[in-house]
Enzyme design. Structure first.
Site, PDB file in Angstrom:
ATOM      1  N   ASN A 194      -3.075   3.787  12.732  1.00  0.00           N
ATOM      2  CA  ASN A 194      -4.411   2.898  12.777  1.00  0.00           C
ATOM      3  C   ASN A 194      -4.040   1.515  12.559  1.00  0.00           C
ATOM      4  OD1 ASN A 194      -7.501   2.720  12.571  1.00  0.00           O
ATOM      5  ND2 ASN A 194      -6.939   1.908  10.664  1.00  0.00           N
ATOM      6  N   HIS A 195      -3.120   1.185  11.720  1.00  0.00           N
ATOM      7  CA  HIS A 195      -2.871  -0.175  11.426  1.00  0.00           C
ATOM      8  C   HIS A 195      -1.419  -0.428  10.939  1.00  0.00           C
ATOM      9  CE1 HIS A 195      -3.904   2.348   7.972  1.00  0.00           C
ATOM     10  NE2 HIS A 195      -2.781   1.750   7.479  1.00  0.00           N
ATOM     11  N   ASP A 222       0.785  -1.366   0.017  1.00  0.00           N
ATOM     12  CA  ASP A 222       0.026  -0.130   0.031  1.00  0.00           C
ATOM     13  C   ASP A 222       0.740   1.221  -0.162  1.00  0.00           C
ATOM     14  OD1 ASP A 222      -1.974   1.804   0.067  1.00  0.00           O
ATOM     15  OD2 ASP A 222      -2.450   1.494   2.166  1.00  0.00           O
ATOM     16  N   TYR A 230     -10.283   6.490  12.763  1.00  0.00           N
ATOM     17  CA  TYR A 230     -10.577   5.156  12.863  1.00  0.00           C
ATOM     18  C   TYR A 230      -9.882   4.453  13.907  1.00  0.00           C
ATOM     19  CZ  TYR A 230     -11.302   6.503   7.964  1.00  0.00           C
ATOM     20  OH  TYR A 230     -11.650   7.221   6.828  1.00  0.00           O
ATOM     21  N   LEU A 231      -9.447   5.178  15.014  1.00  0.00           N
ATOM     22  CA  LEU A 231      -8.441   4.404  15.832  1.00  0.00           C
ATOM     23  C   LEU A 231      -9.446   3.514  16.798  1.00  0.00           C
ATOM     24  CD1 LEU A 231      -6.095   7.119  17.134  1.00  0.00           C
ATOM     25  CD2 LEU A 231      -5.926   5.557  15.222  1.00  0.00           C
ATOM     26  N   ASP A 266      -5.824  -3.420  11.978  1.00  0.00           N
ATOM     27  CA  ASP A 266      -5.961  -2.230  12.778  1.00  0.00           C
ATOM     28  C   ASP A 266      -5.282  -2.532  14.143  1.00  0.00           C
ATOM     29  OD1 ASP A 266      -7.497  -1.211  10.728  1.00  0.00           O
ATOM     30  OD2 ASP A 266      -8.481  -0.156  12.100  1.00  0.00           O
ATOM     31  N   ASP A 282      -3.359  10.092  -2.894  1.00  0.00           N
ATOM     32  CA  ASP A 282      -4.734   9.323  -3.077  1.00  0.00           C
ATOM     33  C   ASP A 282      -5.542   9.684  -4.251  1.00  0.00           C
ATOM     34  OD1 ASP A 282      -3.958   7.316  -1.033  1.00  0.00           O
ATOM     35  OD2 ASP A 282      -4.773   8.987   0.566  1.00  0.00           O
ATOM     36  N   GLU A 337      -5.437  13.532   9.056  1.00  0.00           N
ATOM     37  CA  GLU A 337      -6.207  13.096   7.672  1.00  0.00           C
ATOM     38  C   GLU A 337      -7.426  12.799   8.089  1.00  0.00           C
ATOM     39  OE1 GLU A 337      -6.317  10.043   3.786  1.00  0.00           O
ATOM     40  OE2 GLU A 337      -5.217   9.438   6.037  1.00  0.00           O
ATOM     41  N   ASP A 389      -2.185   9.819   9.854  1.00  0.00           N
ATOM     42  CA  ASP A 389      -2.851   8.970   8.754  1.00  0.00           C
ATOM     43  C   ASP A 389      -4.315   8.319   9.314  1.00  0.00           C
ATOM     44  OD1 ASP A 389      -2.755   7.499   6.066  1.00  0.00           O
ATOM     45  OD2 ASP A 389      -2.799   5.891   7.375  1.00  0.00           O
ATOM     46  N   ARG A 414       1.996  14.053   9.663  1.00  0.00           N
ATOM     47  CA  ARG A 414       0.509  13.835   9.437  1.00  0.00           C
ATOM     48  C   ARG A 414      -0.171  12.682   9.971  1.00  0.00           C
ATOM     49  NH1 ARG A 414      -1.551  10.180   5.378  1.00  0.00           N
ATOM     50  NH2 ARG A 414      -3.002  10.799   4.059  1.00  0.00           N
TER      51      ARG A 414
HETATM   52  C1  GLC Z   1      -4.295   7.010   4.124  1.00  0.00           C
HETATM   53  C2  GLC Z   1      -3.538   7.221   2.944  1.00  0.00           C
HETATM   54  C3  GLC Z   1      -3.567   6.010   1.961  1.00  0.00           C
HETATM   55  C4  GLC Z   1      -3.430   4.685   2.465  1.00  0.00           C
HETATM   56  C5  GLC Z   1      -4.409   4.323   3.763  1.00  0.00           C
HETATM   57  C6  GLC Z   1      -4.286   3.350   4.647  1.00  0.00           C
HETATM   58  O1  GLC Z   1      -5.585   7.183   3.440  1.00  0.00           O
HETATM   59  O2  GLC Z   1      -3.377   8.475   2.618  1.00  0.00           O
HETATM   60  O3  GLC Z   1      -2.589   6.127   0.900  1.00  0.00           O
HETATM   61  O4  GLC Z   1      -3.711   3.763   1.508  1.00  0.00           O
HETATM   62  O5  GLC Z   1      -4.332   5.547   4.614  1.00  0.00           O
HETATM   63  O6  GLC Z   1      -2.962   3.551   5.251  1.00  0.00           O
END
Ligand code: GLC
Ligand code: CA
Length: 551
Positions: free
Chosen positions: A108-109, A66, A210-211, A176, A316, A248, A206, A204
C-alpha cells in the site's frame, strides 16, 4: 532428518502459524538486534513446539520508523538482520524441517526513503513521477478516515520538494503507492516474483483494503482493489502453485469475506478473522458468550479451499474497530485502565497481562484459538505467557525481546542490554526470572507445555483443522459450543467453553443420536451418554474448555 514439505496445495488450511519479528527473537552478534542467524538457531524450538509455518514481518531495508513496515528497498535485507545468504539459509532450514515461511508484503505504501519516492518528489515527469498519489490540494477524498488517530491529523502531507501534497493512510513518512498507475502493478509483481522465486511460501498482504481511493468513497475495499488482488492471485497460481496469500483486512464480516474472492475469481487463500477476535476478549471478561456466538453465526462461509486466520494477539494493538461503541467503551474500561494502554482504536498489551496473568483464562483463550474454524496464528512469546511494557512507545509495548532464560538479558543476546532494540521486560511478574522458555521446558504444567501438547492434540483431530462448524444451543449465555465435523476421515469434535467465573450446567442439543458415548479428548474418559431427547447435559467448571468426541 530432512523432512519433506507436504505436497498438499492447501497446506495453509491445516497449518499452525507463528508470527515473530526477526529483531525480537535472538541476537547472535551481540549488537542488540535479533537477526536471521538467530532465527536459524531457534528453528528447532519452533519445530518442537508444533509450528508449521513462520510469518516474518518486514525484514527489509528500512529506516524502522514503523517497525519495518516503512520499506526503503523491497529486495534488500536490513543489514541489522543479516544478509541475503542468511535469509536463504533460514528459508532452507525451515523447509528442511517441514516448516513453511510466509513474509509480509507491504504494497500500500513505501517509506519516504524509498528511491521511488525520492525520484517521484524530485522528478514529477520522470519514470516514478506517478508512483504516488500527488495533489495540489489536501481537500480530496474527504470521506476517508484516519487510521493512526494518535499521530496523524490528515491523510495528506505537504512535500517541500515537489510542492504538492501526497496521500498516506498510515504515518506521514509512509506515502501510498498509486495503483492507478500500471507501472506500479508491474513493480509490485516484480517484487512478488523475486521472493517467490527464492521459495517463500506466501505473503501476508499488509493493509490490503487501502490500495485504491476514489472521490466520494471511503478508500477501503474499493472494487479495483479486489481486481488487483485477483490478478496477483492469478499470477501466483499460474507461476507458483501452492503458495498463498493472507489478507490483513480489518473490516466487517461481509467485507473481509470479499477478500477470499469467489471460486471463479479467487483472491486471498486466507484472511485474518478481525471480526471474531475482539469478541473473544469481550466474552472472557463479561462471562457472556452472546456476542461471540452472534458474530460466529454471522460469518459467511468461506469459499472452497480458503480458510480464516484466527488470532488473539499480533504485533499491532488489539484493535477494537469491529465492536460497537458501547462494547468498545467497556473493553477500554476492562482492559486499558491506564491511559498508556490505549493506542489508536485499540489496546497495546500482550495476552497474559490482558488476562490478569490468570492461567485458567489463558488456557481458555488459547483453546478457543485452536478450536475456531481456520488456522491459528500464534504471536511469539505468548506460548510462555510473556508480559509487555506499556512505558515503551506505540505498539513497541508488546514487541520486546523473547525471553529464553532467566538472566536479565533473557538469553536474547550476549551484547550489552543497553544496546537492545528494546529493553527486556523487567517487571516482577513478567521479567525473565519469572517467565522464560528454559524454565517452562522443564515444567510439564507450564503454559509452554500446554501449548505444545494442545497443538499436538489438535493435529490428531482433523475436524479442528479443516472441518465445518455448526453452532449448538447451550441453554446458558456463558457457554459457547459448536461441533466441528471433519471434511474427510476423522471424528466430529464438540468444542465447549464456559466463560463464567462459576460452574455452569449446559444442555447441548442436536449433538448426536441418543446413546452415543461422549469422551473427553484430554482425559480419554467417557463423560456421559447422549440422553433420550438427544441432548447432552454437561456440568462445566468455571472458565473451562472441553473437546469432546461422540461415538
Ligand atoms: C499494518 C501493520 C502495522 C503497520 C501498518 C502500516 O497494519 O500490521 O504494523 O503499522 O500496516 O504499514
Ligand atoms: Ca544481531
Amino acid at each position: 532428518m530432512t523432512e519433506q514439505l507436504s505436497v498438499d496445495p492447501e497446506w495453509y488450511r491445516k497449518a499452525v502459524f507463528y508470527e515473530v519479528m526477526v529483531r525480537s527473537f535472538r541476537d547472535t552478534n551481540g549488537d542488540g538486534y535479533g537477526d536471521l542467524k538467530g532465527m536459524i538457531e531457534k528453528l528447532d524450538y519452533l519445530k518442537w513446539l508444533g509450528v508449521d509455518a513462520i510469518w516474518l514481518p518486514p525484514f527489509f531495508a528500512s529506516p524502522l520508523r514503523d517497525g519495518g513496515y516503512d520499506i526503503a528497498d523491497y529486495t534488500a535485507i536490513n543489514p541489522l538482520y543479516g544478509s541475503m545468504d542468511d535469509f536463504d539459509a533460514f528459508l532452507a532450514g525451515a523447509h528442511e524441517r517441514g516448516m513453511r515461511v510466509v513474509i509480509d508484503f507491504v504494497i500500500n505504501h513505501t517509506s519516504d526513503q524509498h528511491r521511488w519516492f525520492q525520484e517521484s518528489r524530485s522528478n514529477p515527469t520522470g519514470p516514478y513521477g506517478d508512483f504516488y498519489v500527488w495533489s495540489d490540494t489536501d481537500e480530496k477524498f474527504e470521506n476517508v478516515r484516519i487510521i493512526f488517530t494518535d499521530t496523524e491529523t490528515s491523510n495528506w502531507a505537504w512535500d517541500e520538494v515537489r510542492q504538492q501534497y501526497y496521500w498516506h493512510r498510515f504515518f506521514s513518512h509512509q506515502p501510498d503507492l498509486n495503483f492507478e498507475n500500471p507501472a506500479v502493478h508491474e513493480a509490485v509483481f516484480d517484487i512478488a516474483r523475486f521472493w517467490l522465486n527464492k521459495g517463500v511460501d506466501g505473503f501476508r498482504l499488509d493493509a490490503i483494503p487501502y490500495l485504491y481511493v476514489s472521490e466520494g468513497n471511503t478508500g477501503e475495499s474499493e472494487p479495483p482493489t479486489h481486481t488487483f488482488i485477483q490478478s496477483l492471485r492469478a499470477m501466483m497460481d499460474r507461476e507458483f502453485p501452492g503458495r498463498m496469500l493472507v489478507a490483513e483486512a480489518n473490516q466487517l464480516p461481509r467485507e473481509v469475506t470479499d477478500y477470499f474472492g469467489s471460486e471463479e475469481t479467487p483472491e486471498c487463500n486466507m484472511a485474518f478473522n478481525f471480526p471474531v477476535m475482539p469478541y473473544i476478549f469481550y466474552s472472557l471478561k463479561s462471562g457472556d458468550a452472546t456476542g461471540l456466538t452472534g458474530v460466529l453465526a454471522d460469518l459467511p462461509d468461506v469459499p472452497k479451499g480458503a480458510a480464516w486466520g484466527v488470532f488473539l494477539r499480533n504485533h499491532d494493538e488489539l484493535t477494537l474497530e469491529m465492536v460497537n461503541d458501547e462494547e468498545r467503551q467497556k473493553m477500554y474500561e476492562w482492559y486499558a485502565p491506564e491511559p498508556r494502554m490505549k493506542v489508536n482504536v485499540g489496546i497495546r498489551r500482550r495476552l497474559a497481562p490482558l488476562l490478569d496473568g490468570r492461567r485458567d483464562k489463558l488456557d481458555l483463550a488459547n483453546a478457543i484459538l485452536l478450536s475456531l474454524p481456520g488456522s491459528p496464528f500464534l504471536y511469539y512469546g505468548d506460548e510462555i505467557g510473556m508480559g509487555d511494557n506499556i512505558w515503551l512507545d506505540d505498539r513497541d509495548a508488546s514487541r520486546t525481546p523473547m525471553q529464553w532464560v532467566e538472566t536479565p538479558d533473557a538469553g536474547f543476546s550476549d551484547g550489552d542490554p543497553e544496546s537492545f532494540y528494546l529493553p527486556v521486560v523487567a517487571s516482577d511478574e513478567y521479567g525473565p526470572h519469572a517467565v522464560n522458555v528454559a524454565a517452562q521446558e522443564s515444567d510439564p504444567d507450564s503454559v509452554l507445555w500446554w501449548t505444545k501438547n494442545t497443538l499436538e492434540m489438535r493435529k490428531s483431530l482433523p475436524a479442528l483443522g479443516t472441518g465445518s462448524t455448526r453452532l449448538l444451543s447451550t441453554g446458558s449465555p456463558a457457554v459457547l459450543a459448536f461441533v466441528r465435523e471433519p471434511e474427510g476421515p476423522g471424528v466430529p469434535v464438540v468444542c465447549v467453553f464456559n466463560f463464567s467465573e462459576s460452574d455452569v450446567s449446559a444442555t447441548l442439543s442436536s449433538v448426536a443420536p441418543t446413546g452415543s458415548a461422549v469422551v473427553d479428548v484430554r482425559t480419554g474418559e467417557t463423560v456421559c451418554e447422549v440422553d433420550d431427547s438427544e441432548e447432552l447435559r454437561l456440568d462445566l467448571p468455571a472458565m473451562s474448555w472441553h473437546w469432546l468426541t461422540v461415538s
